[in-house]
Design an enzyme around this catalytic site. Structure first.
Site, PDB file in Angstrom:
ATOM      1  N   GLY A 105       0.833  -1.199   0.000  1.00 56.66           N
ATOM      2  CA  GLY A 105       0.000   0.000   0.000  1.00 56.66           C
ATOM      3  C   GLY A 105       0.864   1.243   0.000  1.00 56.66           C
ATOM      4  N   LYS A 106       0.305   2.363  -0.294  1.00 59.32           N
ATOM      5  CA  LYS A 106       1.020   3.644  -0.207  1.00 59.32           C
ATOM      6  C   LYS A 106       0.004   4.765  -0.207  1.00 59.32           C
ATOM      7  CE  LYS A 106       5.403   4.829  -0.069  1.00 59.32           C
ATOM      8  NZ  LYS A 106       6.481   3.985   0.473  1.00 59.32           N
ATOM      9  N   GLY A 107       0.339   5.852   0.447  1.00 58.64           N
ATOM     10  CA  GLY A 107      -0.583   6.981   0.458  1.00 58.64           C
ATOM     11  C   GLY A 107       0.170   8.287   0.520  1.00 58.64           C
ATOM     12  N   ASP A 146       6.852   8.061   5.876  1.00 55.39           N
ATOM     13  CA  ASP A 146       7.554   8.121   4.601  1.00 55.39           C
ATOM     14  C   ASP A 146       8.089   9.553   4.501  1.00 55.39           C
ATOM     15  OD1 ASP A 146       7.263   6.121   1.923  1.00 55.39           O
ATOM     16  OD2 ASP A 146       7.707   8.193   1.439  1.00 55.39           O
TER      17      ASP A 146
END
Ligand code: NAD
Length: 417
Positions: A105-107, A146
């Site tokens: 996942g990433k956001g 991040d």
């Protein structure tokens, strides 16, 4: 990079290349080369002057066949749907290769954090997390820090989620402060993973770490930890660099005398450590056993690859080697430990943090480090053996492992309904 550059297209091309090599069943390719879910959110924030500003936010889950999605949240003006889709896909392969029960996942939020006050940053973070709460959760999708997000923001995320469900949910994010369920050993984990990879591969090449000359580009979280741990192992650190410059000393440098993530030129490794000042390009071309690029992407390129004299390259940074340079290293017989293998220490210890948060039972730093070492060595060994057996690069072998596991999980679960 050109305006048309698409990180997601690049991620798909990398996938297609390995899928061809593996002769992966065509019907599963279309499942694996697209994200399973992408959420776009509009984040309204009350600013300090009373006005309301809105920010674009994203959360993408590429694949959850092996377990909940896992991946960072970044705040930057480079954030786009294309970027988070690519980064989510790369996280799927990284978690799969690491052998941990997560998908990718990433956001992110499109924002310049420098323009926000502390209060505005907190309100933005809480509202963004409330907006993506429909798809995240300790058993659904577990974000992490991040670019421009840190443990303080993870604490706000965890609190926001916990307030909304009426109980404390430590497992909803990782990278939390230690006092709020963060894991001991997380800070050093990525650099330690680089160290473990280096020692493992030196052994495979028959080089005693005590006779090994090591060069490290970047002296931030990853580079400084890797340098210190390798120094402790008896390696000779002959070259170090940061954004302000590089230093070379054939007699060895002591990384403990330098300042991690220097914020001004006077504090640079090139000023604090005794040796010859050199350029970053000269650093990358030093004669050495191990070169560990631990700074940023696209450092080893078609332009400078021919000058690289290292026997082993351990990629601490994400994407430090361009495909052209990589091809050259393969032809030249330089062993390259790819980023998603060598820098997986961080996500592995995030997995440990998640387990500890779910169990409300916390491990000692020694336990964390020992478990990290066991898993990293196991992963390096399996990739190295496959690369040898099939006479392919460690990068291709790592991709094969990563994609095969997700493809198997997808096939075994079947297509619902
Ligand atoms: P950081 O910001 O702590 O440190 C970056 C270092 O690189 C600094 O010393 C900086 O001075 C140096 N640097 C910047 N530009 C440079 C240049 N042009 N030449 C030489 N040095 C330069 O970052 P970090 O957390 O150590 O991350 C480094 C890399 O590792 C990034 O690619 C990151 O995505 C990747 N990574 C980090 C983690 C983690 O847990 N921190 C995990 C996986 C991957």
């Amino acid at each position: 990079m050109s305006k048309e550059y698409s990180a997601f297209k690049q991620a798909q091309q990398e996938f297609d290349k390995v899928a061809d090599m593996m002769q992966l069943d065509k019907s599963y390719r279309s499942v694996l080369r697209e994200p399973s879910r992408s959420l776009l959110v509009n984040v309204p924030v009350r600013m300090d002057d009373g006005s309301i500003k809105t920010f674009a936010g994203y959360r993408c889950q590429h694949n959850t066949a092996c377990g909940p999605a896992k991946g960072g949240i970044r705040y930057s003006e480079d954030v786009s749907l294309d970027e988070v889709k690519a980064l989510a896909m790369w996280m799927t392969w990284k978690c799969s290769l690491a052998g941990i029960p997560f998908g990718g996942g990433k956001g992110g939020v499109y924002v310049d954090v420098k323009k926000l006050s502390e209060g505005e940053l907190e309100r933005l973070s809480r509202r963004y997390f409330a907006e993506i709460q429909v798809i995240v959760g300790p058993d659904k999708d577990i974000p992490a820090p991040d670019m421009n997000t840190d443990s303080r923001i993870m604490a706000w995320f965890m609190d926001t989620y916990s307030m909304n469900i009426g109980k404390t949910a430590l497992g909803v994010v990782t990278g939390k402060p230690i006092s709020l369920g963060g894991s001991l050993g997380r800070d050093s984990a990525t650099g330690r993973g680089v160290e473990i990879s280096t020692i493992n591969l030196l052994g495979k090449q028959g080089i005693d770490p005590k006779n090994a000359d090591v060069v490290i580009q970047g002296f931030g979280n990853v580079g400084a930890w890797a340098a210190k741990l390798l120094y402790d192992d008896g390696c000779k650190i002959i070259g170090l660099s940061d954004v302000y410059g590089a230093v070379y000393n054939p007699d060895g440098l002591n990384p403990y005398d330098a300042i991690e993530r220097a914020m001004k030129p006077e504090d640079s490794v090139s000023n604090l450590l005794p040796g010859k000042k050199i350029t970053n390009n000269e650093l990358l071309a030093l004669e050495c056993d191990v070169l560990a690029p631990c700074a940023l992407q696209n450092q080893l390129t078609a332009k400078n690859a021919k000058s690289v004299k290292a026997k082993i390259i351990v990629e601490g940074a994400n994407g430090p080697t361009t495909p052209e340079a990589d091809k050259h290293f393969v032809e030249k017989g330089i062993l390259v430990a790819p980023d998603f293998l060598a820098n997986a220490g961080g996500v592995i210890v995030s997995y440990f943090e998640w387990i500890q948060g779910l169990a409300f039972l916390f491990w000692t730093e020694r336990e964390v480090n020992n478990k990290l070492s066991a898993l990293m060595n196991q992963n390096i060994d399996k990739v190295y053996v496959l690369a040898e057996e099939r006479n392919i690069s460690m990068r291709d072998a790592a991709y094969i492992f990563a994609i095969q596991r997700v493809a198997d999980a997808t096939r075994l679960r079947g297509i619902y309904p």
